[in-house]
Design a protein around this motif. Structure first.
Motif, PDB file in Angstrom:
ATOM      1  N   PRO A  32      46.149  41.693  27.012  1.00 19.63           N
ATOM      2  CA  PRO A  32      45.466  41.092  28.164  1.00 19.63           C
ATOM      3  C   PRO A  32      43.955  41.252  28.004  1.00 19.63           C
ATOM      4  O   PRO A  32      43.478  42.232  27.430  1.00 19.63           O
ATOM      5  CB  PRO A  32      45.965  41.912  29.355  1.00 19.63           C
ATOM      6  N   GLY A  33      43.207  40.298  28.492  1.00 20.20           N
ATOM      7  CA  GLY A  33      41.757  40.362  28.395  1.00 20.20           C
ATOM      8  C   GLY A  33      41.145  38.984  28.282  1.00 20.20           C
ATOM      9  O   GLY A  33      41.775  37.975  28.585  1.00 20.20           O
ATOM     10  N   LEU A  34      39.917  38.949  27.812  1.00 17.59           N
ATOM     11  CA  LEU A  34      39.166  37.712  27.706  1.00 17.59           C
ATOM     12  C   LEU A  34      39.057  37.296  26.240  1.00 17.59           C
ATOM     13  O   LEU A  34      38.678  38.098  25.390  1.00 17.59           O
ATOM     14  CB  LEU A  34      37.768  37.903  28.313  1.00 17.59           C
ATOM     15  N   VAL A  36      43.356  30.248  32.346  1.00 15.35           N
ATOM     16  CA  VAL A  36      44.104  31.473  32.624  1.00 15.35           C
ATOM     17  C   VAL A  36      45.547  31.281  32.188  1.00 15.35           C
ATOM     18  O   VAL A  36      46.152  30.229  32.428  1.00 15.35           O
ATOM     19  CB  VAL A  36      44.050  31.825  34.128  1.00 15.35           C
ATOM     20  N   THR A  37      46.105  32.330  31.535  1.00 17.35           N
ATOM     21  CA  THR A  37      47.492  32.278  31.109  1.00 17.35           C
ATOM     22  C   THR A  37      48.110  33.675  31.120  1.00 17.35           C
ATOM     23  O   THR A  37      47.433  34.660  31.392  1.00 17.35           O
ATOM     24  CB  THR A  37      47.630  31.628  29.708  1.00 17.35           C
ATOM     25  N   ALA A  38      49.382  33.716  30.797  1.00 15.96           N
ATOM     26  CA  ALA A  38      50.134  34.968  30.711  1.00 15.96           C
ATOM     27  C   ALA A  38      49.956  35.582  29.328  1.00 15.96           C
ATOM     28  O   ALA A  38      49.519  34.906  28.395  1.00 15.96           O
ATOM     29  CB  ALA A  38      51.619  34.696  30.962  1.00 15.96           C
ATOM     30  N   ASN A  39      50.353  36.843  29.176  1.00 18.52           N
ATOM     31  CA  ASN A  39      50.230  37.471  27.862  1.00 18.52           C
ATOM     32  C   ASN A  39      51.494  37.316  27.005  1.00 18.52           C
ATOM     33  O   ASN A  39      51.610  37.938  25.966  1.00 18.52           O
ATOM     34  CB  ASN A  39      49.799  38.937  27.973  1.00 18.52           C
ATOM     35  N   TYR A  40      52.412  36.469  27.395  1.00 19.04           N
ATOM     36  CA  TYR A  40      53.563  36.108  26.565  1.00 19.04           C
ATOM     37  C   TYR A  40      53.058  35.205  25.444  1.00 19.04           C
ATOM     38  O   TYR A  40      52.329  34.244  25.692  1.00 19.04           O
ATOM     39  CB  TYR A  40      54.595  35.390  27.425  1.00 19.04           C
ATOM     40  N   THR A  41      53.401  35.514  24.201  1.00 21.28           N
ATOM     41  CA  THR A  41      52.808  34.787  23.071  1.00 21.28           C
ATOM     42  C   THR A  41      53.026  33.280  23.134  1.00 21.28           C
ATOM     43  O   THR A  41      52.113  32.525  22.806  1.00 21.28           O
ATOM     44  CB  THR A  41      53.325  35.306  21.711  1.00 21.28           C
ATOM     45  N   LEU A  42      54.195  32.837  23.556  1.00 19.10           N
ATOM     46  CA  LEU A  42      54.421  31.394  23.595  1.00 19.10           C
ATOM     47  C   LEU A  42      53.537  30.717  24.632  1.00 19.10           C
ATOM     48  O   LEU A  42      53.061  29.600  24.407  1.00 19.10           O
ATOM     49  CB  LEU A  42      55.896  31.072  23.828  1.00 19.10           C
ATOM     50  N   VAL A  79      43.550  36.218  29.806  1.00 25.05           N
ATOM     51  CA  VAL A  79      44.964  36.542  29.653  1.00 25.05           C
ATOM     52  C   VAL A  79      45.337  37.652  30.632  1.00 25.05           C
ATOM     53  O   VAL A  79      44.785  38.743  30.570  1.00 25.05           O
ATOM     54  CB  VAL A  79      45.280  36.967  28.198  1.00 25.05           C
ATOM     55  N   LEU A  80      46.261  37.326  31.530  1.00 29.73           N
ATOM     56  CA  LEU A  80      46.722  38.290  32.519  1.00 29.73           C
ATOM     57  C   LEU A  80      47.861  39.126  31.951  1.00 29.73           C
ATOM     58  O   LEU A  80      48.616  38.657  31.097  1.00 29.73           O
ATOM     59  CB  LEU A  80      47.207  37.572  33.780  1.00 29.73           C
ATOM     60  N   ASP A  81      47.999  40.338  32.449  1.00 33.00           N
ATOM     61  CA  ASP A  81      49.099  41.206  32.033  1.00 33.00           C
ATOM     62  C   ASP A  81      50.322  40.868  32.869  1.00 33.00           C
ATOM     63  O   ASP A  81      50.474  41.307  34.002  1.00 33.00           O
ATOM     64  CB  ASP A  81      48.736  42.677  32.204  1.00 33.00           C
ATOM     65  N   THR A  82      51.189  40.045  32.295  1.00 32.40           N
ATOM     66  CA  THR A  82      52.427  39.648  32.974  1.00 32.40           C
ATOM     67  C   THR A  82      53.624  40.384  32.385  1.00 32.40           C
ATOM     68  O   THR A  82      54.754  39.964  32.568  1.00 32.40           O
ATOM     69  CB  THR A  82      52.642  38.125  32.862  1.00 32.40           C
ATOM     70  N   SER A 125      42.088  41.577  39.422  1.00 25.47           N
ATOM     71  CA  SER A 125      41.922  42.787  38.608  1.00 25.47           C
ATOM     72  C   SER A 125      41.389  42.454  37.220  1.00 25.47           C
ATOM     73  O   SER A 125      40.483  43.122  36.708  1.00 25.47           O
ATOM     74  CB  SER A 125      43.258  43.515  38.504  1.00 25.47           C
ATOM     75  N   ARG A 126      41.916  41.401  36.603  1.00 24.06           N
ATOM     76  CA  ARG A 126      41.504  41.034  35.245  1.00 24.06           C
ATOM     77  C   ARG A 126      40.097  40.445  35.239  1.00 24.06           C
ATOM     78  O   ARG A 126      39.330  40.676  34.307  1.00 24.06           O
ATOM     79  CB  ARG A 126      42.518  40.048  34.651  1.00 24.06           C
ATOM     80  N   VAL A 127      39.734  39.694  36.250  1.00 22.15           N
ATOM     81  CA  VAL A 127      38.366  39.163  36.347  1.00 22.15           C
ATOM     82  C   VAL A 127      37.372  40.315  36.407  1.00 22.15           C
ATOM     83  O   VAL A 127      36.338  40.299  35.736  1.00 22.15           O
ATOM     84  CB  VAL A 127      38.216  38.232  37.577  1.00 22.15           C
ATOM     85  N   ILE A 128      37.705  41.343  37.182  1.00 21.48           N
ATOM     86  CA  ILE A 128      36.818  42.503  37.309  1.00 21.48           C
ATOM     87  C   ILE A 128      36.789  43.314  36.015  1.00 21.48           C
ATOM     88  O   ILE A 128      35.717  43.656  35.508  1.00 21.48           O
ATOM     89  CB  ILE A 128      37.254  43.379  38.505  1.00 21.48           C
TER      90      ILE A 128
END
Length: 123
Positions: free
Chosen positions: A44-46, A60-66, A84-87, A108-111
């Motif tokens: 997760p991150g930018l 913005v997306t999930a951290n699932y590789t696909l 990338v959000l921690d999903t 949370s991820r934006v911050i």
């Protein structure tokens, strides 16, 4: 694919490229057959795609590789950022239903990525 990007920032920004590698396709195959289901995640991150500027779009997306790979592959020729959000390695659709792809994680991820210091979209 995820080396640190040489960007003018004190924050960690990963580099992403739109072209999928043979290793990416192998990971997709393994994910589709259910091999090590929880191992198909991105950090997760930018992520910087191309040569983004402070005015570049943020996706913005999930951290699932696909999910991550489908987005980055569709952005060829676009200079931007992928947040990338921690999903917990779950795709966007299922994570939204589960509650891990939502306002709390996005905020949370934006911050945590200091996104406000990386982009300037006016206000």
């Amino acid at each position: 694919m995820t080396d640190l990007a040489p960007l003018p920032t004190d924050f960690q920004v990963f580099r992403a490229v739109p072209k999928l590698s043979l290793a990416d396709y192998w990971d997709h195959f393994l994910a589709r057959i259910g091999y090590k289901r929880s191992a198909h995640r991105r950090e997760p991150g930018l992520y910087a795609l191309g040569h983004p500027t402070p005015a570049s779009p943020v996706f913005v997306t999930a951290n699932y590789t696909l999910s991550f790979d489908a987005l980055r592959a569709s952005l060829e020729g676009i200079d931007g950022y992928i947040l990338v959000l921690d999903t917990q390695g779950i795709n966007v659709w299922c994570a939204a239903g589960k509650g891990t792809f939502g306002t709390d994680e996005l905020t949370s991820r934006v911050i945590s990525t200091h996104l406000k210091d990386v982009v300037n979209h006016g206000g």
